[in-house]
Design a protein around this motif. Structure first.
Motif, PDB file in Angstrom:
ATOM      1  N   UNK A   1      11.002 -10.206  -7.995  1.00 17.69           N
ATOM      2  CA  UNK A   1      11.064  -9.325  -6.858  1.00 17.69           C
ATOM      3  C   UNK A   1      11.373 -10.142  -5.607  1.00 17.69           C
ATOM      4  N   UNK A   2      12.303  -9.670  -4.811  1.00 19.32           N
ATOM      5  CA  UNK A   2      12.646 -10.324  -3.560  1.00 19.32           C
ATOM      6  C   UNK A   2      11.746  -9.785  -2.463  1.00 19.32           C
ATOM      7  N   UNK A   3      11.054 -10.684  -1.803  1.00 21.96           N
ATOM      8  CA  UNK A   3      10.155 -10.312  -0.711  1.00 21.96           C
ATOM      9  C   UNK A   3      10.968 -10.232   0.571  1.00 21.96           C
ATOM     10  N   UNK A   4      10.856  -9.101   1.274  1.00 23.80           N
ATOM     11  CA  UNK A   4      11.616  -8.895   2.497  1.00 23.80           C
ATOM     12  C   UNK A   4      10.713  -9.044   3.713  1.00 23.80           C
ATOM     13  N   UNK A   5      11.246  -9.678   4.734  1.00 29.58           N
ATOM     14  CA  UNK A   5      10.502  -9.867   5.973  1.00 29.58           C
ATOM     15  C   UNK A   5      10.220  -8.523   6.632  1.00 29.58           C
ATOM     16  N   UNK A   6       9.053  -8.403   7.222  1.00 30.67           N
ATOM     17  CA  UNK A   6       8.589  -7.206   7.918  1.00 30.67           C
ATOM     18  C   UNK A   6       8.480  -5.996   7.001  1.00 30.67           C
ATOM     19  N   UNK A   7       8.239  -6.231   5.723  1.00 31.49           N
ATOM     20  CA  UNK A   7       8.035  -5.160   4.758  1.00 31.49           C
ATOM     21  C   UNK A   7       6.558  -5.066   4.422  1.00 31.49           C
ATOM     22  N   UNK A   8       6.177  -3.926   3.880  1.00 31.44           N
ATOM     23  CA  UNK A   8       4.798  -3.689   3.488  1.00 31.44           C
ATOM     24  C   UNK A   8       4.756  -3.438   1.983  1.00 31.44           C
ATOM     25  N   UNK A   9       3.759  -4.043   1.338  1.00 26.72           N
ATOM     26  CA  UNK A   9       3.617  -3.925  -0.114  1.00 26.72           C
ATOM     27  C   UNK A   9       2.184  -3.561  -0.478  1.00 26.72           C
ATOM     28  N   UNK A  10       2.027  -2.852  -1.575  1.00 22.41           N
ATOM     29  CA  UNK A  10       0.708  -2.537  -2.117  1.00 22.41           C
ATOM     30  C   UNK A  10       0.487  -3.417  -3.342  1.00 22.41           C
ATOM     31  N   UNK A  11      -0.707  -3.986  -3.447  1.00 24.20           N
ATOM     32  CA  UNK A  11      -1.050  -4.822  -4.595  1.00 24.20           C
ATOM     33  C   UNK A  11      -1.427  -3.903  -5.756  1.00 24.20           C
ATOM     34  N   UNK A  12      -0.690  -4.022  -6.854  1.00 25.04           N
ATOM     35  CA  UNK A  12      -0.984  -3.226  -8.039  1.00 25.04           C
ATOM     36  C   UNK A  12      -1.913  -3.956  -9.000  1.00 25.04           C
ATOM     37  N   UNK A  13      -1.882  -5.267  -8.960  1.00 20.95           N
ATOM     38  CA  UNK A  13      -2.713  -6.067  -9.859  1.00 20.95           C
ATOM     39  C   UNK A  13      -2.187  -7.486  -9.904  1.00 20.95           C
ATOM     40  N   UNK A  14      -2.561  -8.193 -10.959  1.00 15.67           N
ATOM     41  CA  UNK A  14      -2.171  -9.596 -11.117  1.00 15.67           C
ATOM     42  C   UNK A  14      -1.511  -9.797 -12.470  1.00 15.67           C
ATOM     43  N   UNK A  34      -4.703  -2.287  -4.821  1.00 13.10           N
ATOM     44  CA  UNK A  34      -4.737  -1.148  -3.915  1.00 13.10           C
ATOM     45  C   UNK A  34      -4.629  -1.551  -2.452  1.00 13.10           C
ATOM     46  N   UNK A  35      -4.898  -2.809  -2.139  1.00  8.42           N
ATOM     47  CA  UNK A  35      -4.799  -3.285  -0.758  1.00  8.42           C
ATOM     48  C   UNK A  35      -3.331  -3.368  -0.345  1.00  8.42           C
ATOM     49  N   UNK A  36      -3.099  -3.229   0.945  1.00  6.48           N
ATOM     50  CA  UNK A  36      -1.747  -3.290   1.488  1.00  6.48           C
ATOM     51  C   UNK A  36      -1.579  -4.611   2.217  1.00  6.48           C
ATOM     52  N   UNK A  37      -0.454  -5.285   1.954  1.00  4.86           N
ATOM     53  CA  UNK A  37      -0.136  -6.526   2.658  1.00  4.86           C
ATOM     54  C   UNK A  37       1.160  -6.338   3.426  1.00  4.86           C
ATOM     55  N   UNK A  38       1.269  -7.045   4.529  1.00  6.80           N
ATOM     56  CA  UNK A  38       2.473  -7.014   5.350  1.00  6.80           C
ATOM     57  C   UNK A  38       3.082  -8.411   5.351  1.00  6.80           C
ATOM     58  N   UNK A  39       4.379  -8.483   5.137  1.00  7.56           N
ATOM     59  CA  UNK A  39       5.079  -9.762   5.209  1.00  7.56           C
ATOM     60  C   UNK A  39       5.425  -9.988   6.674  1.00  7.56           C
ATOM     61  N   UNK A  40       4.803 -10.998   7.274  1.00  3.22           N
ATOM     62  CA  UNK A  40       4.997 -11.279   8.690  1.00  3.22           C
ATOM     63  C   UNK A  40       6.288 -12.053   8.907  1.00  3.22           C
ATOM     64  N   UNK A  41       6.455 -13.134   8.155  1.00  4.38           N
ATOM     65  CA  UNK A  41       7.683 -13.922   8.258  1.00  4.38           C
ATOM     66  C   UNK A  41       7.881 -14.767   7.016  1.00  4.38           C
TER      67      UNK A  41
END
Length: 75
Positions: A1-14, A34-41
């Motif tokens: 998965x490509x992580x995009x800057x200033x995007x928001x993601x939900x953690x589904x698991x590990x 279930x937690x939400x993370x934000x890609x800052x930079x």
């Protein structure tokens, strides 16, 4: 998965192959399913990536972030 800057993601698991010590550290910092993370930079070469949750802001390597199963949150 490509992580995009200033995007928001939900953690589904590990991923099943995640190092148990790393998983425990992430859980302790509030990176629960279930937690939400934000890609800052993202660093110019793509590593590390700064992410922020409600409780903590941290920089992680792309390799370590790939141990987390993420879903992009839109809207």
């Amino acid at each position: 998965m490509t992580i995009k800057m200033r995007s928001t993601y939900r953690i589904l698991g590990y991923q099943p192959t995640v190092n148990p010590a790393w998983r425990q550290k992430l859980l302790t910092m509030g990176m629960l399913p279930g937690a939400v993370i934000e890609v800052v930079r993202v660093a110019p070469m793509g590593d590390p990536i700064e992410i922020r949750t409600r409780r903590v802001s941290l920089a992680v390597r792309q390799r370590d972030l790939s141990a987390i199963i993420l879903e992009e949150v839109t809207g």
